[in-house]
Scaffold this active site. Structure first.
Site, short mmCIF file in Angstrom:
data_model
loop_
_atom_site.label_atom_id
_atom_site.label_comp_id
_atom_site.label_asym_id
_atom_site.label_seq_id
_atom_site.Cartn_x
_atom_site.Cartn_y
_atom_site.Cartn_z
CG ASP A 1 -1.85 -0.85 1.22
OD1 ASP A 1 -1.70 -2.05 0.43
OD2 ASP A 1 -3.40 -0.89 1.89
CE LYS B 1 -5.61 1.55 2.46
NZ LYS B 1 -4.43 1.31 3.07
CE LYS C 1 -6.68 -1.45 2.63
NZ LYS C 1 -5.99 -1.94 3.04
#
Length: 316
Positions: free
Chosen positions: A153, A216, A252
């Site tokens: 991430d 995300k 996400k």
């Protein structure tokens, strides 16, 4: 479930990026209507909550993390819902989607998850601000992958978005994607710091063009994290990208999703906007931990008729 072609990215198309427009009032109205309009009850609610559990990136990102805490979190990822509750629901083999940790905790997580199919995700690139020296951000990615992280991430440089330097954002994302190698990359936009939904839409497209496997919302450390308007804006860019390229990119939402009813709203939004295929762990994750505790309490209520105390559902 069929395996998907990983997003290979594409050349930067600034006409597409700069042509992205967001009707903010319409987005806001659509999101305001969703929670009341898409309510699920009883058996259906239990089924959707079990689905939500399978989509959680169970996360610990605290300065006082220890190897023991991470091992306990991994045990929770392996058995997120009490066996007796799952038995009553006719369910077995349920796990969370992943475990997400800082780089230093990757080894403990990998060891604790051996023999399972639960991937380890690591936050990287100077998380959460993304302001460490560039060569160190890339090296952090490489070292996390070498340590066993299967998902990375990363955080983008917000200044590129705020200054409209789309080429710099594309080049940055492309280099981080390359540094990940076979590990999947989730691009964190930190949407609460991007100013406008139009910036969110354009940053989403740039990251997908540069090969992001997921986009995300947030690090969870910003003042404003995941919201429905931001989510709707981002998943519509995912839909547009898929319509034009045929490539599936995951989504996400992270930060601020702590209640089971919120998870149901997000699942409904994904179902309506992108379809059922996006309700699988390879295309949708919740960046949350406290969410699991509330889902446990709701499922416990479903099978027993009473709410259990929150302390009975500790994560680690």
């Amino acid at each position: 479930m069929t395996s998907l072609t990983r997003n290979p990215g594409m050349a930067l198309d600034l006409d597409w990026v700069l042509g992205a427009r967001v009707n903010t009032p319409a987005i806001t109205r659509r999101c305001a209507s969703l929670p009341a309009r898409r309510s699920v009850k009883k058996d259906y609610q239990a089924a959707w909550l079990l689905k939500a559990v399978s989509l959680i990136d169970l996360t610990t990102l605290s300065g006082d993390d220890t190897a023991d805490r991470v091992r306990r979190l991994c045990a929770k990822a392996r058995q997120p819902i009490a066996p007796e509750v799952l038995d009553r629901l006719g369910m077995s083999g349920l796990t969370t989607g992943a475990v997400c940790v800082y780089h230093d905790m990757i080894g403990a997580a990998v060891d604790a998850l051996q023999g399972s199919d639960i991937p380890v995700a690591a936050v990287s690139t100077g998380f959460p601000a993304g302001l460490s020296p560039w060569h160190l951000r890339l090296q952090e990615i490489r070292e996390s992958v070498a340590a066993g992280a299967q998902e990375i991430d990363i955080v983008i440089s917000r200044r590129h978005v705020l200054s409209g330097n789309w080429q710099a954002l594309y080049d940055e994302m492309l280099a981080m994607r390359e540094a990940c190698g076979e590990a999947h990359i989730k691009a964190i936009l930190a949407t609460g710091e991007l100013g406008t939904l139009e910036n969110v839409a354009r940053a989403s497209l740039i990251c997908m063009m540069a090969g992001a496997d997921f986009i995300k919302t947030s690090t969870g450390k910003e003042a404003v994290n995941a919201t429905l308007p931001v989510s709707l804006t981002m998943i519509r860019q995912i839909r547009d990208y898929h319509d034009r390229t045929g490539i599936y990119v995951g989504y996400k939402p992270a930060g601020g999703i702590s209640k089971a009813k919120d998870a149901l709203t997000y699942l409904s939004l994904m179902r309506e906007e992108l379809g059922l295929r996006w309700l699988q762990p390879d295309l949708f994750r919740f960046g949350a931990s406290s969410l699991l505790g509330d889902i446990e309490r709701q499922l416990d209520h479903y099978v027993t008729g009473g709410y259990s105390a929150a302390y009975r559902h500790a994560l680690a």
